[in-house]
Design a protein around this motif. Structure first.
Motif, short mmCIF file in Angstrom:
data_model
loop_
_atom_site.label_atom_id
_atom_site.label_comp_id
_atom_site.label_asym_id
_atom_site.label_seq_id
_atom_site.Cartn_x
_atom_site.Cartn_y
_atom_site.Cartn_z
N PHE A 100 0.83 -1.21 0.00
CA PHE A 100 0.00 0.00 0.00
C PHE A 100 0.87 1.26 0.00
O PHE A 100 0.61 2.21 -0.75
CB PHE A 100 -0.93 0.01 1.21
N ILE A 105 -0.29 5.09 -1.14
CA ILE A 105 -1.43 5.25 -0.23
C ILE A 105 -0.92 5.73 1.12
O ILE A 105 0.01 5.15 1.69
CB ILE A 105 -2.21 3.93 -0.10
N ILE A 148 -9.32 2.27 1.57
CA ILE A 148 -9.09 1.11 0.71
C ILE A 148 -10.33 0.24 0.76
O ILE A 148 -10.71 -0.26 1.84
CB ILE A 148 -7.86 0.32 1.16
N THR A 191 -5.99 -7.56 4.76
CA THR A 191 -6.28 -6.16 4.48
C THR A 191 -6.71 -5.42 5.74
O THR A 191 -6.29 -4.28 5.99
CB THR A 191 -7.36 -6.03 3.40
N CYS A 235 -8.42 2.87 -3.63
CA CYS A 235 -7.90 1.57 -4.04
C CYS A 235 -9.01 0.54 -3.86
O CYS A 235 -9.81 0.66 -2.92
CB CYS A 235 -6.67 1.20 -3.20
N ARG A 281 -4.46 1.08 -9.10
CA ARG A 281 -4.86 0.70 -7.74
C ARG A 281 -6.07 -0.23 -7.72
O ARG A 281 -6.85 -0.24 -6.77
CB ARG A 281 -5.13 1.96 -6.90
#
Length: 511
Positions: free
Chosen positions: A43, A48, A54, A67, A101, A125
């Motif tokens: 990331f 980011i 995200i 994530t 993203c 992304r």
């Protein structure tokens, strides 16, 4: 209270303890933390930064869990979206959340491709899992494999930083994103771990979709303690029971339909489930008939949680269940609750009113919607829109969801009262009561049922059986409909709204 420090801490203090089981994958805390670090660094390599959003459109998977914890390490925020979100609804949520993203899986790329032109997300992304590069997407596995597995450093994260935005609306209407900060989720960690008597040696099983907030009531305390999290792709009663037996699961949460499915599974037995210390029911009221059956086979395990994603819960402890079986418990420590009338005044003990509460998991608000936040939180109190009453001991009794209330001839009819009767019929497995139009009374109750396997009963006979046992005439059902299954959300909740829609189509009220 930086949530991202948790995997790092467990990798250091209990490196070889099993952290995650998903299908054939079994990851220790060291292995899981390294995977999270690679994603966090990926990331950062994409540019980011802290505070950016995200979005994920993923099924239950290791990648989805990675994530959650990777965004925590870099101070970004995750926006978990259901794969049922399509078209205009998908555009609205991705746009409203300011997502920069998107991570998805191969089966969803067609739906995402259809709306990419309407999104303001950089072309580099879009990530896809599955290990197979696709045109217009970066391969998740390749992107993460190229990064270091050491912890990212130099990022200051505090209590008020946003961890996630959870969307509660469907594909219609304005998006309503509920914000949870690192502080709020840390309160999930500590309060839920205490309430469920979890320890670092606990084994926690989850089979519902983890994009929904209900999953976080066991996910957060499990990852806080460094216990073992067993995640299944989806709920199947037989595989669910087998996982409990094989992994010696101690804690699990289920929505009522899953409880019923488990009780009727071919391999259900008390012996297979004897490792369980907690079965938490949430998402909708668990009917007393099913509570009693569960308690006959597995006594001393049942907890029940009533709560709102916006930030209030009550919990019925397993030791309080024998004395308060119809209750949904009490607020945990540091939470407060009251029952109010339409004027906002507190009503006497035993009187029905709206459930209002506050506590340490209260959201700071709906994302970019101060107008909706002001409607939901008044003077620091969250207004639930649900109806209930408190007894003299402070236990909450949930009468019904306000949105499910049936007003027949000007009289309030609570579907749950009827459901508790209908589910007692020996042929009935599940029941859902909702209001349909009536020329004279405005609306009247309809009872939809799913029958037990190999059971048979005529709809008219079942209607008569229910109405014979209902005390008040205005509660009598106008009809019974036998269904093979109910429409359900990916979290497993019964969608009464979907069942109601055909009856109210073309009318301005009710849906």
């Amino acid at each position: 209270m930086n949530l991202g420090t948790l995997p790092t801490r467990h990798a250091k203090c209990r490196p070889n303890h099993l952290a995650l089981i998903f299908e054939e994958q079994r990851l220790t805390w060291t292995e899981f933390n390294k995977r999270v670090n690679r994603l966090a660094r990926a990331f950062l390599s994409m540019g980011i930064s802290k505070g950016e959003k995200i979005a994920t459109i993923l099924p239950n998977s290791v990648e989805l869990l990675e994530t959650y914890w990777a965004v925590a390490k870099i101070g970004a925020a995750v926006v978990p979206l259901s794969s049922l979100t399509r078209g205009r609804g998908l555009v609205a949520m991705l746009t409203n959340s300011d997502s920069v993203c998107v991570i998805t899986e191969p089966g969803f790329t067609g739906h995402l491709n259809a709306v990419r032109g309407d999104l303001n997300i950089p072309e580099d992304r879009y990530l896809v899992t599955g290990g197979h590069p696709m045109e217009g997407y970066r391969d998740y596995a390749s992107v993460t494999a190229a990064e270091s597995d050491t912890d990212p450093t130099g990022i200051e994260i505090d209590d008020s930083d946003v961890f996630n935005i959870m969307y509660t609306s469907g594909t219609t209407g304005d998006p309503k994103g509920i914000v949870h900060t690192h502080y709020v989720r840390s309160m999930y960690c500590t309060h839920m771990a205490s309430a469920y008597r979890m320890t670092p040696e606990s084994v926690v099983l989850h089979a519902g979709a983890i994009v929904f907030n209900g999953a976080f009531v066991t996910l957060m305390p499990c990852f806080y303690l460094g216990a073992t999290y067993v995640l299944q792709p989806m709920f199947s009663p037989e595989t669910f029971i087998e996982a409990i037996r094989r992994e010696r699961v101690t804690h699990t949460m289920m929505v009522p339909s899953q409880v019923v499915g488990m009780l009727h599974a071919k391999n259900f037995s008390a012996e297979a489930l004897d490792s369980l210390e907690m079965i938490l029911s949430l998402g909708a009221p668990l009917h007393k008939e099913h509570k009693d059956e569960l308690n006959r086979h597995l006594p001393g395990r049942l907890y029940e949680l009533y709560g709102l994603t916006e930030g209030f819960v009550t919990i019925l402890d397993k030791y309080d269940f024998p004395n308060k079986p119809a209750s949904v418990g009490t607020p945990p420590p540091f939470f407060e609750m009251k029952i109010v009338n339409e004027q906002g005044q507190t009503v006497p003990t035993g009187e029905v009113g709206e459930i209002v509460g506050r506590g340490p998991i209260l959201m700071p608000g709906y994302y970019k919607r101060p107008d909706l936040t002001a409607q939901a939180i008044v003077d620091g109190w969250l207004h639930s829109g649900d109806m209930g009453y408190m007894d003299a001991d402070g236990f909450l009794y949930l009468v019904d969801r306000k949105k499910d209330l049936i007003i027949s001839g000007g009289i309030n009819v609570y579907p749950r009262d009827i459901e508790e009767i209908a589910v007692q019929h020996p042929a009935v497995r599940e029941v859902a009561v909702f209001g349909i139009p009536h020329e004279k009374w405005g609306e009247t109750p309809l009872c939809a049922v799913i029958l037990n396997e190999r059971a048979s009963v005529a709809e008219e006979d079942l209607k008569d059986w229910i109405n014979e046992r209902i005390e008040a005439r205005y509660q009598r059902v106008s009809s019974v409909v036998i269904m093979d299954d109910f429409p359900r959300s990916t979290a497993g909740k019964t969608l009464k709204r979907v069942m109601r829609e055909p009856y109210w189509a073309g009318r301005e009220t009710r849906i």
